[in-house]
Design a protein around this motif. Structure first.
Motif, PDB file in Angstrom:
ATOM      1  N   MET B 444       0.858  -1.196   0.000  1.00 54.27           N
ATOM      2  CA  MET B 444       0.000   0.000   0.000  1.00 54.27           C
ATOM      3  C   MET B 444       0.889   1.239   0.000  1.00 54.27           C
ATOM      4  N   ASN B 445       0.546   2.223  -0.819  1.00 46.35           N
ATOM      5  CA  ASN B 445       1.425   3.379  -0.983  1.00 46.35           C
ATOM      6  C   ASN B 445       0.916   4.667  -0.374  1.00 46.35           C
ATOM      7  N   THR B 446      -0.358   4.717  -0.095  1.00 48.06           N
ATOM      8  CA  THR B 446      -0.910   6.016   0.296  1.00 48.06           C
ATOM      9  C   THR B 446      -1.699   5.912   1.588  1.00 48.06           C
ATOM     10  N   PRO B 447      -1.816   7.034   2.288  1.00 44.95           N
ATOM     11  CA  PRO B 447      -2.732   7.084   3.428  1.00 44.95           C
ATOM     12  C   PRO B 447      -4.152   6.734   3.010  1.00 44.95           C
ATOM     13  N   TYR B 448      -4.482   6.980   1.756  1.00 44.82           N
ATOM     14  CA  TYR B 448      -5.810   6.637   1.234  1.00 44.82           C
ATOM     15  C   TYR B 448      -6.023   5.127   1.300  1.00 44.82           C
ATOM     16  N   MET B 449      -5.071   4.376   0.825  1.00 49.68           N
ATOM     17  CA  MET B 449      -5.180   2.912   0.873  1.00 49.68           C
ATOM     18  C   MET B 449      -5.089   2.435   2.313  1.00 49.68           C
ATOM     19  N   MET B 450      -4.236   3.120   3.083  1.00 55.12           N
ATOM     20  CA  MET B 450      -4.100   2.744   4.492  1.00 55.12           C
ATOM     21  C   MET B 450      -5.419   2.922   5.237  1.00 55.12           C
ATOM     22  N   HIS B 451      -6.177   3.945   4.878  1.00 57.27           N
ATOM     23  CA  HIS B 451      -7.491   4.140   5.501  1.00 57.27           C
ATOM     24  C   HIS B 451      -8.335   2.878   5.356  1.00 57.27           C
ATOM     25  N   HIS B 452      -8.342   2.336   4.147  1.00 60.89           N
ATOM     26  CA  HIS B 452      -9.196   1.173   3.905  1.00 60.89           C
ATOM     27  C   HIS B 452      -8.673  -0.067   4.624  1.00 60.89           C
ATOM     28  N   PHE B 453      -7.375  -0.114   4.765  1.00 62.54           N
ATOM     29  CA  PHE B 453      -6.757  -1.194   5.549  1.00 62.54           C
ATOM     30  C   PHE B 453      -7.208  -1.113   7.010  1.00 62.54           C
ATOM     31  N   ILE B 454      -7.144   0.088   7.569  1.00 60.32           N
ATOM     32  CA  ILE B 454      -7.579   0.282   8.964  1.00 60.32           C
ATOM     33  C   ILE B 454      -9.062  -0.074   9.092  1.00 60.32           C
ATOM     34  N   ASP B 455      -9.837   0.424   8.132  1.00 54.35           N
ATOM     35  CA  ASP B 455     -11.278   0.171   8.154  1.00 54.35           C
ATOM     36  C   ASP B 455     -11.551  -1.336   8.093  1.00 54.35           C
ATOM     37  N   ALA B 456     -10.782  -2.027   7.274  1.00 52.43           N
ATOM     38  CA  ALA B 456     -10.964  -3.481   7.151  1.00 52.43           C
ATOM     39  C   ALA B 456     -10.591  -4.185   8.458  1.00 52.43           C
ATOM     40  N   GLU B 469      -1.634   0.226  14.059  1.00 54.91           N
ATOM     41  CA  GLU B 469      -1.237   0.617  12.705  1.00 54.91           C
ATOM     42  C   GLU B 469      -1.383   2.127  12.492  1.00 54.91           C
ATOM     43  N   ILE B 470      -2.430   2.698  13.065  1.00 48.73           N
ATOM     44  CA  ILE B 470      -2.594   4.158  12.963  1.00 48.73           C
ATOM     45  C   ILE B 470      -1.419   4.859  13.628  1.00 48.73           C
ATOM     46  N   LYS B 471      -1.073   4.402  14.816  1.00 48.15           N
ATOM     47  CA  LYS B 471       0.031   5.042  15.539  1.00 48.15           C
ATOM     48  C   LYS B 471       1.355   4.873  14.805  1.00 48.15           C
ATOM     49  N   LYS B 472       1.478   3.722  14.152  1.00 54.33           N
ATOM     50  CA  LYS B 472       2.737   3.481  13.444  1.00 54.33           C
ATOM     51  C   LYS B 472       2.807   4.347  12.178  1.00 54.33           C
ATOM     52  N   TYR B 473       1.711   4.338  11.422  1.00 56.25           N
ATOM     53  CA  TYR B 473       1.753   4.994  10.107  1.00 56.25           C
ATOM     54  C   TYR B 473       1.555   6.509  10.225  1.00 56.25           C
ATOM     55  N   TRP B 474       0.388   6.918  10.726  1.00 63.01           N
ATOM     56  CA  TRP B 474       0.147   8.364  10.843  1.00 63.01           C
ATOM     57  C   TRP B 474       1.047   8.960  11.940  1.00 63.01           C
ATOM     58  N   GLY B 475       1.277   8.158  12.999  1.00 60.33           N
ATOM     59  CA  GLY B 475       2.201   8.613  14.043  1.00 60.33           C
ATOM     60  C   GLY B 475       3.597   8.831  13.486  1.00 60.33           C
ATOM     61  N   CYS B 508      -0.686  18.312   2.583  1.00 63.54           N
ATOM     62  CA  CYS B 508      -1.917  18.468   3.362  1.00 63.54           C
ATOM     63  C   CYS B 508      -2.978  17.892   2.452  1.00 63.54           C
ATOM     64  N   HIS B 509      -3.317  16.633   2.684  1.00 62.07           N
ATOM     65  CA  HIS B 509      -4.138  15.961   1.693  1.00 62.07           C
ATOM     66  C   HIS B 509      -5.324  15.289   2.357  1.00 62.07           C
ATOM     67  N   ALA B 510      -6.491  15.598   1.802  1.00 59.69           N
ATOM     68  CA  ALA B 510      -7.762  15.192   2.395  1.00 59.69           C
ATOM     69  C   ALA B 510      -7.814  13.709   2.712  1.00 59.69           C
ATOM     70  N   TRP B 511      -7.354  12.896   1.781  1.00 64.04           N
ATOM     71  CA  TRP B 511      -7.556  11.458   1.979  1.00 64.04           C
ATOM     72  C   TRP B 511      -6.712  10.906   3.111  1.00 64.04           C
ATOM     73  N   SER B 512      -5.882  11.752   3.695  1.00 66.86           N
ATOM     74  CA  SER B 512      -5.005  11.306   4.783  1.00 66.86           C
ATOM     75  C   SER B 512      -5.526  11.697   6.158  1.00 66.86           C
ATOM     76  N   CYS B 513      -6.697  12.316   6.199  1.00 67.35           N
ATOM     77  CA  CYS B 513      -7.136  12.916   7.469  1.00 67.35           C
ATOM     78  C   CYS B 513      -8.055  12.014   8.277  1.00 67.35           C
ATOM     79  N   THR B 514      -8.160  10.735   7.899  1.00 64.23           N
ATOM     80  CA  THR B 514      -9.207   9.904   8.488  1.00 64.23           C
ATOM     81  C   THR B 514      -8.941   9.336   9.878  1.00 64.23           C
ATOM     82  N   PRO B 515      -7.714   9.409  10.421  1.00 65.57           N
ATOM     83  CA  PRO B 515      -7.587   8.925  11.799  1.00 65.57           C
ATOM     84  C   PRO B 515      -8.589   9.583  12.753  1.00 65.57           C
TER      85      PRO B 515
END
Lengths: 524, 524
Positions: B444-456, B469-475, B508-515
């Protein structure tokens, strides 16, 4: 002209609110005219051309309808002649909706060299900010763009720096909104039987017109400023052409409105954000206040202005006379005390002595009208200075006036002391004849100095030689493609610039527009 | 996201004036806030930092009162955090009256790298016009400058390119007028007992806020545009934070207001000079119209919008289903038919199948509310597609879904088919467990894809792993100094950019703000 470096943040100025409000009441309306781009051109290296470039036509603006521009592509539009004004164009996207800003670059050139040679190579000592360029980012397309700054150009290079892979650009509706305060309806067109003199007159008049803005600017590209040395010559041409005498009056009130605390007028004024006198003070330029006022009064008989501004004129003469030594000669120095010409090695002493006597005589004309007690004072000063010039500066053996400690023989010294009327007419005629047959090594660099040379020739009756010199010098510029006359022109050194680069020279310069004055005043 | 190159100038669009006027009636007011520069900094090479640069403080804006800037001198101001807005400063001359224009250059950076690395080296494939810079020529000083374009930055480099020998520049009053349509009074601040999660929430909220303008922009630096994929995630965060549901509504009406002639919604819209649908059409993004509408209706119970926009939602499902083959699987192709993630070698077939099922289920929720006949149709489609996914895409031996002719195993395929609810809960939990223990090469390359991973992960009850995973990636971004979350982040490849240069990435990208959505919705 531009100035040498003289950085004085501690000069104290005085403001005369009456003079400044009078000047403000005389702000001229600017005439606007829409000038479309006439053709597309390429700049082509050509050693036979004065700056090494010619332009070849390569299309018409109408043909742009079928062209799309991507990154790296450029065109040069030609407005057909020298213009001063505001640049507009329309940009549209071709292809998909534009998904990135469009980045364009504009370069404005009075001459082909400016659009052909990269500004990045500029190494002159004047600010590179004078090089006319603009980077523009358009976030929204289509866009009708009007760049906010005033430019001075015949040519505009339009380069697309970046779009995106999804769209390219279409350019259209390219025009300048030219501005001038000159009223063309006041101008009598000259149809001269000598075609070259007719052309020279036209180029002179366009030069003046493009410098006529809210004041008489020295050059609309650079410095865009009111300089006294330029004003004096512009006013002379104006009386013979547009006759917009209120603009001369406005400029005189401006100079008188902000003076140094001792009353000296500055060599030049800035108009914005308010009237600011520059901290460059030059003996010759200050004295030209007297000459410009006298010429204005002679042209208008405007008693109000005469009475208002005579004290300022007197003060310039008094201050200049303070520099005169016991021997009746101006004190010489190494600093930037007088201008005379753009010339690295020119000694200013003798030519400045000529300017001083010349302007005292202009003052004497004014004193005759309004201040008789000063007539006697001026008679005395003029006599003393003329005698001193003959005694101290004249080298009988060489047949020339000499200047400074090294007894430099320059054209400028002869020209100015002849214009000052030093010596009998026959003596002055001999000086000029000598100048023509054995020109001194220290020659003349600018149309400004050439003006005084022509004036001196006419003053000693050498009118046909004056015509010949005008045709050779200003005609040389016309033949080199000048739409307006240049700040600097030395046929032997086509790239000469006192600033270190021809790119920064001004190619529409007020002090170069005087052939129209000579042609029209003397019916040349 | 940005789009692949798909240049179709012949797409025919239809406009729904009712939808567009409804959208126009919902334009939000922009809140303006004056943010002064907080400090002066230097960018210093530092290999320990993610992009190789850190900033060191080197003064305060107040200290500028004593400094004069000449050609070549520069400063970098730091606004303390990521801002979106308009840049202002005051320039004055020091020394003699300014006798030439002042030429300044501004570079705006979301990150230190942008102000430290020269834009001239940029060789990415996205337009260089996205690099935020400006050249400014000031003809009159002092000047209070407000640059006309909106910028996105924490840092601004201000470089004096040229003045003249007679004057230098003083800079003062440097500030941004920030803009956002987010109303801070609506936001409940979270004081999280886990400091890092608290920080992640704050950074998420600032990311959303800075993307909330007249629409939900994807990134205020780039593309500054309304993308459906981003909108869906922004809306989810918005329901948990600012609750400005009318802005979601506005964006839905905009997408429904301009569709392709067959009714497909575009992947993204341009707002200026008018509402323009881009010619990029993506199966997953069009389907997200259904999901976004369903989420909006669930949050608001807004019957008017439900009734207005349901037909548009149905049409997206119908069009997507046209791509489904006899075998119940989406037809694969080599062109740019679905997005899923920024990944050069990712096969889109299986993940797009997951998106389709996911969105049909969202459509089913809506149909339950308003269009019962469609419920049965959707039941049938969902059943067929789920069965096909299990039969055609599942590799029992590998324990993963496979995608495309090469049977690629990617994270995206597992994540989306899990999110789609394919298989029993226990089965999906096993897929996710397998993904965690033996991560496929195609990651996975983007926070966008990571969002769906977290959601899953959360969908199969792996909530604590999701937090980890949130703490590791967005942290990781927070620890690397992010003020807002980045468009791209791969801890192993800090300079990764799908565009060829990290300088052009959006930070500063919208698809990365989902935490903030996860943290607040699930009380993580």
């Amino acid at each position: 002209m531009s100035q040498g470096i003289q950085k004085n943040s501690d000069v104290i100025f005085q403001r005369n609110t009456h003079f400044l409000s009078t000047a403000a009441s005389l702000v001229p309306a600017l005439q606007q005219h829409r000038c479309p781009a006439l053709s597309l051109v390429n700049a082509v290296p050509d050693a036979s051309q004065i700056h090494g470039w010619r332009t070849d036509s390569c299309g018409t603006p109408a043909g742009l309808a079928n062209r799309e521009f991507g990154p790296g592509e450029e065109i040069v539009v030609d407005f057909g002649t020298h213009c001063v004004g505001y640049f507009s164009l329309r940009c549209e996207a071709a292809g998909s909706p534009p998904d990135a800003p469009a980045h364009l670059q504009f370069i404005f050139g009075e001459t082909p060299a400016e659009i052909a040679e990269p500004f990045s190579d500029y190494e002159g000592w004047l600010s590179s900010s004078w090089l006319q360029q603009e980077d523009l980012y358009l976030d929204v397309l289509p866009a009708h763009v009007r760049l906010p700054r005033r430019y001075c150009c015949r040519y505009v290079k339009i380069k697309v720096i970046s779009t995106s892979a999804k769209f390219s650009l279409r350019l259209s509706d390219i025009y300048l909104t030219t501005v001038t305060s000159a009223d063309p309806s006041a101008l009598e067109n000259l149809s001269h039987q000598d075609a070259l003199l007719g052309q020279i007159d036209q180029v002179s008049v366009l030069t003046l017109r493009n410098c006529m803005q809210e004041v008489f600017e020295d050059g609309p590209k650079r410095d865009r400023r009111l300089w006294l040395g330029d004003l004096r010559l512009q006013a002379l041409v104006n009386y013979q052409t547009y006759g917009q005498n209120d603009l001369v009056r406005r400029c005189l009130y401006l100079f008188a409105g902000v003076t140094r605390e001792d009353g000296m007028v500055s060599s030049n004024l800035f108009m914005k954000p308010e009237i600011i006198a520059d901290d460059t003070f030059l003996l010759d330029y200050a004295l030209f206040f007297v000459a410009t006022l006298a010429d204005y009064i002679a042209a208008t008989d405007d008693l109000t202005t005469q009475n208002d501004l005579w004290p300022t004129a007197v003060r310039q003469m008094e201050l200049a006379l303070e520099r005169v030594g016991e021997n009746g000669i101006l004190h010489d120095s190494e600093d930037w005390w007088a201008f005379i010409d753009w010339h690295e090695s020119l000694n200013k002493q003798a030519p400045a002595q000529g300017v001083l006597i010349y302007c005292l005589k202009k003052g004497w004309e004014l004193a005759q009208r309004c201040d008789h007690p000063r007539v006697a004072w001026l008679d005395q000063q003029i006599g003393r200075l003329e005698a001193a010039a003959r005694n101290e500066l004249w080298d009988e053996e060489k047949g020339f006036f000499v200047s400074g400690a090294q007894a430099q023989i320059s054209c400028a010294s002869q020209v100015w002391l002849v214009l000052a009327g030093v010596g009998e007419e026959e003596f002055r005629a001999r000086v000029m004849a000598n100048l023509l047959t054995t020109p001194p090594e220290t020659g003349m660099n600018t149309p400004y100095m050439m003006h005084h040379f022509i004036d001196a020739l006419i003053s000693v009756g050498q009118t046909s030689r004056a015509v010949q010199e005008i045709k050779k010098y200003w005609g040389g510029m016309v033949q080199a493609g000048a739409d307006t006359f240049w700040e600097l022109y030395d046929p032997k050194r086509p790239d000469f610039s006192p600033y270190g680069s021809k790119l920064i020279n001004s190619y529409c310069h007020a002090w170069s527009c005087t052939p129209a004055y000579f042609i029209r005043k003397y019916g040349l």
